[in-house]
Design an enzyme around this catalytic site. Structure first.
Site, short mmCIF file in Angstrom:
data_model
loop_
_atom_site.label_atom_id
_atom_site.label_comp_id
_atom_site.label_asym_id
_atom_site.label_seq_id
_atom_site.Cartn_x
_atom_site.Cartn_y
_atom_site.Cartn_z
N THR A 47 1.11 -1.62 0.06
CA THR A 47 -0.07 -0.05 0.13
C THR A 47 0.77 1.11 -0.38
OG1 THR A 47 -1.14 1.57 1.34
CG2 THR A 47 0.19 -0.33 2.97
N CYS A 106 -1.87 4.87 -5.45
CA CYS A 106 -3.32 4.28 -4.33
C CYS A 106 -2.89 3.08 -4.80
CB CYS A 106 -3.97 4.89 -4.25
SG CYS A 106 -5.12 3.68 -3.60
#
Length: 231
Positions: free
Chosen positions: A83, A197
């Protein structure tokens, strides 16, 4: 081949992509029935999401450190945080283990610099777009000029990530909203866009855009394979 230690679950949709890309890359490079040696510690994203939006980064950092240490104890040779946003505490995680951490921003910036791009747009969660842990690293370490959407656009990007993409929901109108934001950033001089992202790649791809797209999920996963196969 080194064993990859993946901190996943943020969200599991993008962690699935990591696992797929990593194994596809190993098969492509080594052939036959080769696949990656890997371990994944998958957190409960609801807990992480709550801490993020509460601003409780201290507790979130403890969870990330605990995940990394469990992977090291299980035999991982290096750590990959699956992430972008949770690289906010990458330094603390790296300092808490004795094995390397492959930083997603470094992997991405290296590709951008190699391509000769100087000014880049960044899309991601509000935390990634607004705080300095990511943008600052791109600028200070790699000399990149980084621009982000305006406040209303940042809110739209953030909400689509948490309310749709992290739940596996893909909507055409959300895709069009992202593409319009990218067009606006191009008008501001962005030569390329970072999908900062790991879920955005579920919605937007290079085929949709007129400027280069840097998919952090794929770049990071391929960097993990580079490191795993390095002798």
């Amino acid at each position: 081949m080194k064993t990859i230690g993946l901190i996943g679950g943020m969200s599991w949709e993008s962690s699935l992509l990591y696992y797929q890309i990593i194994n596809e890359c190993v098969k492509e490079r080594l052939g036959g029935h080769n696949s990656a040696k890997s371990l994944m510690y998958s957190v409960n994203f609801q807990e992480i999401k709550s801490l993020q939006h509460q601003g409780n980064w201290g507790e979130a950092t403890k969870m990330m450190i605990d995940s990394a240490q469990k992977l090291e104890m299980a035999g991982a040779d290096f750590i990959v945080i699956c992430t972008n946003t949770m690289h906010k505490m990458a330094q603390e995680v790296e300092e808490a283990v004795s094995i390397p951490l492959i930083h997603i921003a470094d992997s991405t910036a290296a590709e951008i610099v190699k391509d000769g791009i100087k000014k880049v747009a960044l899309l991601g969660t509000a935390f990634t777009m607004e705080q300095d842990f990511y943008k600052g690293r791109l600028t200070d370490k790699f000399g990149l000029e980084v621009i982000v959407p305006n406040e209303a656009e940042r809110l739209a990007v953030h909400d689509i990530i948490y309310q749709e993409l992290c739940l596996g929901i893909i909507k055409e109108d959300s895709k069009q909203a992202y593409l319009q934001i990218i067009k606006n950033l191009k008008l501001q001089g962005a030569e390329a866009v970072i999908l900062g992202c790991t879920e955005i790649t579920l919605l937007v791809s290079q085929a949709d855009c007129s400027i280069p797209v840097y998919d952090t999920t794929r770049i990071h996963a391929e960097s993990a394979i580079d490191f795993a196969l390095r002798t």
